[in-house]
Design a protein around this motif. Structure first.
Motif, short mmCIF file in Angstrom:
data_model
loop_
_atom_site.label_atom_id
_atom_site.label_comp_id
_atom_site.label_asym_id
_atom_site.label_seq_id
_atom_site.Cartn_x
_atom_site.Cartn_y
_atom_site.Cartn_z
N UNK A 116 0.89 -1.32 0.09
CA UNK A 116 -0.07 -0.11 -0.12
C UNK A 116 0.90 1.39 0.08
N UNK A 117 2.18 1.26 0.06
CA UNK A 117 2.99 2.37 0.25
C UNK A 117 3.89 2.66 -0.92
N UNK A 118 3.43 1.71 -1.78
CA UNK A 118 4.21 1.78 -3.30
C UNK A 118 3.50 3.10 -3.89
N UNK A 119 4.31 3.60 -4.80
CA UNK A 119 3.68 4.79 -5.33
C UNK A 119 3.72 4.71 -6.75
N UNK A 120 2.80 5.12 -7.68
CA UNK A 120 2.72 5.02 -9.08
C UNK A 120 3.55 6.10 -9.59
N UNK A 121 3.93 5.88 -10.87
CA UNK A 121 4.59 7.20 -11.59
C UNK A 121 3.54 8.44 -11.68
N UNK A 122 2.47 8.11 -11.99
CA UNK A 122 1.68 9.18 -11.97
C UNK A 122 1.49 10.03 -10.47
N UNK A 123 1.39 9.24 -9.48
CA UNK A 123 1.15 9.85 -8.12
C UNK A 123 2.56 10.53 -7.91
N UNK A 124 3.57 10.07 -8.05
CA UNK A 124 5.10 10.76 -8.14
C UNK A 124 5.12 11.95 -8.74
N UNK A 125 4.55 11.73 -10.06
CA UNK A 125 4.81 12.96 -10.85
C UNK A 125 3.93 14.35 -10.40
N UNK A 126 2.66 13.71 -9.90
CA UNK A 126 1.57 14.93 -9.22
C UNK A 126 2.31 15.55 -8.11
N UNK A 127 3.09 14.72 -7.26
CA UNK A 127 3.55 15.22 -6.10
C UNK A 127 4.85 16.18 -6.48
N UNK A 128 5.48 15.84 -7.56
CA UNK A 128 6.53 16.77 -8.21
C UNK A 128 5.99 18.13 -8.45
N UNK A 129 4.99 17.85 -9.21
CA UNK A 129 4.13 19.25 -9.89
C UNK A 129 3.66 20.11 -8.67
N UNK A 130 3.29 19.34 -7.84
CA UNK A 130 2.70 20.29 -6.51
C UNK A 130 3.72 21.00 -5.93
N UNK A 131 5.02 20.34 -6.01
CA UNK A 131 5.95 21.00 -5.34
C UNK A 131 6.94 22.13 -6.16
N UNK A 132 6.44 22.29 -7.40
CA UNK A 132 7.15 23.27 -8.23
C UNK A 132 8.29 22.52 -9.25
N UNK A 133 8.37 21.27 -9.26
CA UNK A 133 9.29 20.52 -10.11
C UNK A 133 8.59 20.16 -11.57
N UNK A 134 9.38 20.34 -12.59
CA UNK A 134 8.91 19.98 -13.90
C UNK A 134 9.54 18.40 -14.20
N UNK A 135 8.71 17.47 -14.24
CA UNK A 135 9.05 16.09 -14.60
C UNK A 135 9.72 16.05 -16.06
N UNK A 136 10.85 15.62 -16.13
CA UNK A 136 11.62 15.43 -17.44
C UNK A 136 11.74 14.21 -17.95
N UNK A 137 11.76 13.18 -17.02
CA UNK A 137 11.96 11.70 -17.61
C UNK A 137 11.37 10.61 -16.62
N UNK A 138 10.71 9.63 -16.96
CA UNK A 138 10.50 8.70 -16.19
C UNK A 138 10.94 7.45 -16.88
N UNK A 139 11.74 6.65 -16.18
CA UNK A 139 12.15 5.48 -16.73
C UNK A 139 12.38 4.19 -16.06
N UNK A 140 11.91 3.07 -16.52
CA UNK A 140 11.73 1.80 -15.81
C UNK A 140 13.21 1.21 -15.54
N UNK A 141 13.27 0.34 -14.79
CA UNK A 141 14.57 -0.50 -14.46
C UNK A 141 14.00 -1.94 -14.31
#
Length: 251
Positions: free
Chosen positions: A197-222
């Motif tokens: 339940x504490x895992x975070x989706x890329x969409x959720x993390x991206x939204x948190x970044x945008x709310x914090x004033x950051x601009x998402x530039x890249x999402x990459x799988x490993x």
């Protein structure tokens, strides 16, 4: 005064769980074995993202030379050390004193200059600290409030700086591979290391970044390749992924 009392995103149970592993953190066949296997892939991805942001040659011997970098939730320094070898001026923090002690001892044995502190990101933010790059790797899935944590990370990146994350997606595939597979079947990790339940989706993390004033530039799988027994960058973000987000320059 316990610095951890002033970090609302901090999960003290999670800190204690990882602190108990301090003595064997650097054992490549010990409980942190998966982290050691994963490390070369995340270092390469982070190096390339930093090089792209700051117009460096990623293939140079020390492409991060002159950059001030903060490693948040550094554990015993498995990520901080290779980043320092790439030339970064590394400050690394963790709320667990035993992990910081292990990190300092290992860095000293490698003749590496890393500023290790037993502290939280909130403490550095309150001090007005600022870095070119802030890394939070395998940390987001262990905090109590993702948006609050990302906001603090963002505040520590200077204008024009970069925030880098790596974490685990909240998918059935991740549950099967990370929790059932790695913790219960293969026993690569101690049971209870992760909570689905504490895992975070890329969409959720991206939204948190945008709310914090950051601009998402890249999402990459490993992704792990069992035939080659190694991790590598991938387009598949179903399980592990990294996210790069820049703080805009001041106009």
């Amino acid at each position: 005064m316990d610095d951890r009392a002033h970090a609302p995103s901090l999960d003290k149970d999670e800190v204690a769980r990882f602190e108990a592993l301090a003595a064997r953190w650097w054992d490549p066949e010990g409980p942190m074995k998966p982290l050691h296997r994963f490390n070369p892939a995340r270092v390469a991805i982070f190096r390339d993202a930093i090089a792209a942001r700051f117009h460096r040659d990623a293939r140079a011997m020390r492409p991060l030379e002159g950059l001030r970098l903060l490693d948040v939730g550094c554990g015993a320094g498995v990520l901080a050390e290779p980043l320092a070898r790439l030339g970064a001026e590394v400050t690394a923090i963790d709320p667990a004193p035993d992990l910081i002690a292990a990190a300092r001892a290992h860095a000293a044995a490698q003749d590496l200059q890393i500023d290790y502190r037993s502290a939280t990101a909130e403490t550095l933010a309150a001090e007005g600290a600022s870095f070119d790059v802030v890394v939070a790797s395998e940390v987001v899935e262990h905090v109590t409030n993702v948006e609050a944590f990302v906001a603090v990370v963002a505040s520590l990146a200077r204008p024009g700086g970069l925030a880098l994350f790596s974490t685990i997606n909240r998918t059935l595939a991740a549950h099967a591979l990370v929790i059932i597979g790695a913790e219960y079947v293969l026993r690569w990790l101690p049971r209870g290391t992760h909570a689905y339940e504490k895992f975070v989706t890329p969409e959720e993390l991206g939204r948190a970044c945008r709310l914090a004033g950051l601009e998402v530039s890249d999402v990459r799988g490993v992704k792990f390749n069992p035939l080659r027994n190694l991790w590598a960058a991938s387009d598949d973000v179903a399980v592990n992924y990294t996210l790069a987000a820049a703080r805009p320059d001041v106009a």
